[in-house]
Design a protein around this motif. Structure first.
Motif, PDB file in Angstrom:
ATOM      1  N   ALA A 151      59.447  30.952  73.867  1.00 32.28           N
ATOM      2  CA  ALA A 151      59.284  31.026  72.136  1.00 32.28           C
ATOM      3  C   ALA A 151      57.681  30.687  71.910  1.00 32.28           C
ATOM      4  CB  ALA A 151      60.233  30.003  71.458  1.00 32.28           C
ATOM      5  N   ARG A 152      56.934  30.235  73.184  1.00 34.51           N
ATOM      6  CA  ARG A 152      55.556  29.745  73.000  1.00 34.51           C
ATOM      7  C   ARG A 152      54.731  30.643  72.085  1.00 34.51           C
ATOM      8  NH1 ARG A 152      51.660  31.897  76.225  1.00 34.51           N
ATOM      9  NH2 ARG A 152      52.356  32.699  78.193  1.00 34.51           N
ATOM     10  N   ALA A 153      53.563  30.337  71.756  1.00 36.07           N
ATOM     11  CA  ALA A 153      52.584  31.254  70.908  1.00 36.07           C
ATOM     12  C   ALA A 153      51.900  31.814  71.965  1.00 36.07           C
ATOM     13  CB  ALA A 153      51.727  30.474  69.847  1.00 36.07           C
ATOM     14  N   LEU A 154      51.220  33.044  71.770  1.00 25.24           N
ATOM     15  CA  LEU A 154      50.429  33.599  72.670  1.00 25.24           C
ATOM     16  C   LEU A 154      49.157  33.138  72.556  1.00 25.24           C
ATOM     17  CD1 LEU A 154      53.011  35.669  72.361  1.00 25.24           C
ATOM     18  CD2 LEU A 154      51.352  37.373  72.882  1.00 25.24           C
ATOM     19  N   THR A 155      48.565  33.222  73.772  1.00 27.30           N
ATOM     20  CA  THR A 155      46.966  32.699  73.769  1.00 27.30           C
ATOM     21  C   THR A 155      46.302  33.946  73.256  1.00 27.30           C
ATOM     22  OG1 THR A 155      46.601  34.077  75.782  1.00 27.30           O
ATOM     23  CG2 THR A 155      47.384  31.677  76.199  1.00 27.30           C
ATOM     24  N   ARG A 156      44.944  33.701  72.927  1.00 25.24           N
ATOM     25  CA  ARG A 156      43.985  34.619  72.327  1.00 25.24           C
ATOM     26  C   ARG A 156      44.027  35.857  73.246  1.00 25.24           C
ATOM     27  NH1 ARG A 156      38.641  33.700  69.237  1.00 25.24           N
ATOM     28  NH2 ARG A 156      39.000  35.998  69.229  1.00 25.24           N
ATOM     29  N   GLU A 179      57.699  37.170  71.739  1.00 30.83           N
ATOM     30  CA  GLU A 179      56.973  38.180  70.962  1.00 30.83           C
ATOM     31  C   GLU A 179      56.461  39.187  71.562  1.00 30.83           C
ATOM     32  OE1 GLU A 179      53.471  36.028  68.887  1.00 30.83           O
ATOM     33  OE2 GLU A 179      52.987  38.059  67.894  1.00 30.83           O
ATOM     34  N   ALA A 180      55.713  38.881  72.527  1.00 34.71           N
ATOM     35  CA  ALA A 180      55.215  40.189  73.375  1.00 34.71           C
ATOM     36  C   ALA A 180      56.439  41.005  74.378  1.00 34.71           C
ATOM     37  CB  ALA A 180      54.302  39.388  74.651  1.00 34.71           C
ATOM     38  N   ALA A 181      57.482  40.408  74.501  1.00 37.82           N
ATOM     39  CA  ALA A 181      58.461  40.977  75.087  1.00 37.82           C
ATOM     40  C   ALA A 181      59.155  41.907  74.065  1.00 37.82           C
ATOM     41  CB  ALA A 181      59.395  39.905  75.458  1.00 37.82           C
TER      42      ALA A 181
END
Length: 852
Positions: free
Chosen positions: A695-700, A745-747
């Motif tokens: 569930a972590r936020a994405l890096t830049r 989110e990316a998935a």
RNA sequence: GCCCGGGUGGCGGAAUGGCAGACGCAACGGACUUAAAAUCCGUUUCCCGUAGGGAGUGGGGGUUCGAGUCCCCCCCCGGGCACCA
């Protein structure tokens, strides 16, 4: 979640789901933007699908699935163009009814198409051989007939003895049948013709507004072949007869030194002088005996005879001889020409051969002559033919016309005005397009709803008696007389008027295969309507077809015929658009891998052995060269989609067909290429199966990869650049696949992007992320520009266009900043030592070029 | 002959006039494995080399600070039309 990517299980599961849930059923007339995406429906042949079929179907399917996710109501149907010769020939050979063969073939095709996971609305399936369908094909014929657009004519037709049928001009290639390569001869027969020529101008004009490949539009323009010129009357000397000619070069009337009538011209008999009759008759017999092929193939040498008569050139009163020659066609213009050897290549060739004078009346335009390597003096002396621009000379006559000194275009206009004024001729337009030969002597086609009454009248079957269904037959052999097998069905054939008792005989011809495919796109809109061809409200909602994808082999015929019918339907108020297909895309052919030896002889693929040094002949071990060639049974290089699906799955098949290259390009099939996309899908699967969905936020950096992928895939899908969209998804997997976890989110975004391309695996992955139901109508992801930005960019500093130094600078640097940063760099300064900087070009984010 | 497409590594192909060869295949080297499959890492346009340099998008010219990309000429391949006056 399974660790292994088990495509067979996944694909079966989701195809079952879509079917059971009618996932792709498209509602009519809902309050959503619509898009109508159509494939050219196939002829269901006995040999089943080849890899060429799914290419276009996959492209449209991806586009449809994408559009659904973008919120569109999508019409995406499939059907069968199922009348046609092969099933009938099979019936002749085996006695199997064509309907039975057709049913079986359709089943095979449908199964194969379904195994690819296309999102068709199968509730809209139509087949041209279905009576509920061809009822309306027959109805359209009646409309054409009522408007005077269908007529019977005795015409010399292309009779193919081997096939026992007449072929359309387009079905004859070099004097042989397109299907089966049998010889074709000319034979006069009573035939139904459709007056497509009445629509020539509109068919030409409306091409301009279509979003079609320029080449296809050009081919249609050439086929219609409009030319502008004049009709001119020449009086036969010492006679009241007039010969009307058509010319595009009325400006060259003063150069006419003879005339030519086509051998079939109706005046030939009456004007031929007794002394010439014998040779003229002989020549006419000779011309008649030749097939079209011989006439055109032997076009190197011109032939002809003088008929003894002369005609008067209306501009100068001079007598010129009248010849009979087969280089003039009866079917074009008036079947007669004025011959101007000085300014027409064909006339020049003819005049040279028969010693007819060549009179130059145009002084070539200097620069144009120079460019073409033409000596003006030769032209002036009549030694060379000049068809280009120039100024008129020797062009004034006793009858009052003087166009000397004028340029070609003006001379044409002036001459036409003079001819009209003198009542000797008028401006005229001609088309190469001929009326459409619409009869076939076959069983397996739509019967004409026509009865020939014994009083000679033609009666149409009333609407309430449609469809007129062909009779059951035991024998499908052609009747041999040139009539179709229907001529053997006595009971069906004979008709008695219930009121008057007058007898009649039903038409034994059937319609050509083009008929059913001329309007099928309309029936998909309202496939079960038995009151009308299509409901007007639904028609207005769905039409026109927004994207039509198919092979370029239909560039002219199918597309021209369908446009013609559509315009007729427009005129009678059945459809609301002038054109049926707004946008057309041709998928390129897929070639098979083939082999040839050093002499260039082709070697079937099953006789080839692949060695580390390359392919060799399995028996002789001779070295072979690999090259792409059209798939064919004889080369044994046909790839069967079923085999590919079995080994790699439908998703890999779909992906590979799109990854091969641009949709419109001709591409060679490569089995190892399929393996490449298969590996990509396996990698994508493992990315989900073997990693924690976090569930972590994405890096830049991850955000940038994700959003540039969303951007690229969205844009490329919209523009049908599927190969580069797939590349970008591969880049995404290469980057995210290397990380210990996969952020949710990316998935989710990735699965959505993949869904149109590889729908089965995408559904499965979507479900694994905890969603229930199909991904088909999930919202398409949107990229955010802010995540695409970078802080630092690497730019290149060039000196005189040559690379000098790469440096990292802030992305936001202005052009001036870039210049000073570059000049301040010690390495650059060193390279510049002792040189004078004259100019600096800075391209933001790219490079700095220093000119010294 | 005329009209359309198109020529980029060993192959399929990427490249708003701005570092040619993204992505994939094949090949080679390596890791894992008893072994194989699968997977992973690396190399791979060509030429000369140790660093480094030179050439390069069918050929020739041109425009431009800069051309695979724009302009002119030519060659080759694919498709269509072909006595249409």
């Amino acid at each position: 979640m399974e660790r292994q990517y088990n495509f067979a299980v996944i694909e079966r599961k989701w195809q079952g789901y879509w079917e059971a849930n009618k996932t792709f059923k498209s509602p009519d007339c809902v309050d959503k933007p619509k898009v109508y995406v159509l494939d050219m429906f196939p002829y269901p042949s006995g040999s089943g699908l080849h890899v060429g079929h799914p290419e276009g179907y996959t492209a449209t399917d991806i586009y449809c699935r994408y559009k659904r996710m973008k919120g569109f109501n999508v019409l995406h149907p499939m059907g069968w163009d199922a009348f046609g010769l092969p099933a009938e020939q099979y019936a002749v050979d085996t006695g199997t009814h064509p309907a039975q063969t057709t049913r079986k073939n359709i089943e095979t095709f449908k199964g194969q198409i379904k195994s690819l996971g296309f999102s068709y609305d199968w509730d809209r399936e139509v087949g041209t051989t279905d009576p509920a369908y061809f009822k309306w094909t027959q109805w359209i014929f009646k409309q054409l007939h009522d408007r005077g657009l269908a007529y019977i004519d005795e015409v010399p037709v292309n009779w193919c003895p081997a096939l026992g049928t007449v072929l359309a001009n387009e079905e004859v290639i070099d004097g042989r049948s397109e299907r089966g390569n049998h010889p074709v001869e000319r034979r006069p027969m009573r035939q139904w013709m459709l007056k497509i020529t009445a629509y020539a101008e509109r068919l030409l004009e409306d091409l301009d507004g279509l979003e079609w490949p320029e080449g296809i539009k050009e081919m249609q323009r050439n086929w219609i072949g409009k030319s502008v010129g004049a009709e001119v009357d020449f009086r036969v000397s010492g006679s009241e007869e007039k010969i009307r000619v058509y010319t595009t070069r009325p400006d060259t009337l003063f150069g006419a030194t003879y005339m030519v009538l086509s051998p079939e011209h109706k005046l030939v008999d009456s004007i031929t002088t007794p002394g010439c009759r014998e040779s003229v008759e002989a020549y006419r017999r000779h011309a008649a005996s030749m097939s079209d092929m011989e006439r055109t193939e032997l076009n190197t040498e011109k032939t002809g005879v003088f008929c003894g008569a002369t005609a008067v050139n209306p501009v100068n009163g001079q007598d010129i001889p009248i010849w009979i020659a087969d280089y003039v066609l009866i079917s074009y213009g008036t079947g007669a020409i004025m011959a101007v050897p000085s300014h027409d290549e064909r006339d020049f060739e003819f005049a040279k051969k028969f010693g007819i004078p060549v009179r130059c009346i145009i002084e070539p335009e200097e620069t144009e002559a120079e460019k073409g390597g033409v000596d003006t003096a030769d032209v002036l002396e009549g030694k060379v033919c000049w068809t280009g621009n120039g100024r008129m000379i020797n062009s004034s006559g006793s009858q009052g016309l003087d166009i000397n000194g004028l340029e070609v275009a003006e001379a044409k206009a002036r001459t036409i005005a003079w001819l009209e004024n003198q009542k000797l001729g008028k401006a005229a337009v001609n088309y190469k397009l001929r009326d459409w030969l619409f009869s076939r002597q076959r069983y397996w086609g739509e019967p004409f709803p026509v009865i020939h009454m014994e009083d000679g009248s033609v009666r149409l079957v009333p609407d309430e008696e449609l469809p007129l269904i062909p009779p059951e037959l035991e024998n499908f052999h052609p009747s041999g007389t040139g009539e179709s097998p229907l001529a053997n069905a006595r009971e069906w054939l004979e008709y008695t008027d219930p009121k008057t008792g007058m007898k009649g005989r039903r038409e034994t011809n059937t319609m050509p295969q083009w008929a059913g495919s001329c309007w099928y796109y309309l029936r998909f809109i309202d496939p079960c309507n038995d009151k009308a061809l299509v409901d007007p409200e639904k028609e207005r909602y769905w039409m026109p077809v927004d994207l039509y994808v198919g092979g370029a082999e239909h560039a002219v015929l199918h597309l021209l015929y369908a446009r013609f019918w559509h315009k007729v339907l427009y005129d009678i108020g059945v459809v609301s658009t002038k054109e049926p297909f707004s946008r057309l895309v041709n998928q390129g052919m897929i070639l098979g891998l083939s082999y040839k030896d050093t002499r260039g002889a082709l070697v079937p693929s099953d006789q080839v052995r692949i060695t580390p040094e390359g392919p060799v002949h399995a028996e002789t071990s001779e070295r072979l060269e690999e090259f792409p060639a059209k798939m064919s049974k004889s080369l044994k290089n046909v790839v069967n989609p079923d085999d590919v699906i079995k080994e790699y799955g439908a998703d890999s098949m779909r992906l590979y067909e799109m990854f091969m290259g641009p949709l419109e390009a001709v591409k060679p099939w490569s089995t190892s290429g399929v393996e490449g996309v298969y590996r990509f899908l396996k990698k994508a699967w493992r990315m989900f199966a073997e990693k924690d969905i976090s569930a972590r936020a994405l890096t830049r950096e991850e955000l940038r990869t994700l959003h540039s992928t969303i951007k690229k895939v969205s844009e490329d899908t919209e523009s049908l650049d599927f190969n580069t969209a797939i590349s970008q998804m591969m880049i995404f997997v290469n980057e995210f696949g290397g990380k210990p976890d996969l952020p949710l989110e990316a998935a989710e975004a990735f699965v959505k992007l993949l869904a149109p391309y590889a729908p089965h695996i995408a559904e499965e992955l979507w479900e694994s992320l905890g969603h229930s139901g199909s991904i088909a109508y999930e919202q398409w992801p949107q990229h955010d520009e802010q995540f695409l930005a970078v802080d630092q960019v690497e730019i290149l500093v060039q000196i005189q266009g040559k690379p000098c130094k790469k440096m990292n600078i802030p992305a936001a640097s202005s052009q001036d900043d870039m210049k000073s940063l570059a000049l301040d760099d010690p390495d650059v300064a060193k390279a510049l030592a002792g040189k004078e900087v004259r100019k600096i070009i800075a391209v933001p984010g790219r490079l700095v070029n220093i000119v010294v």
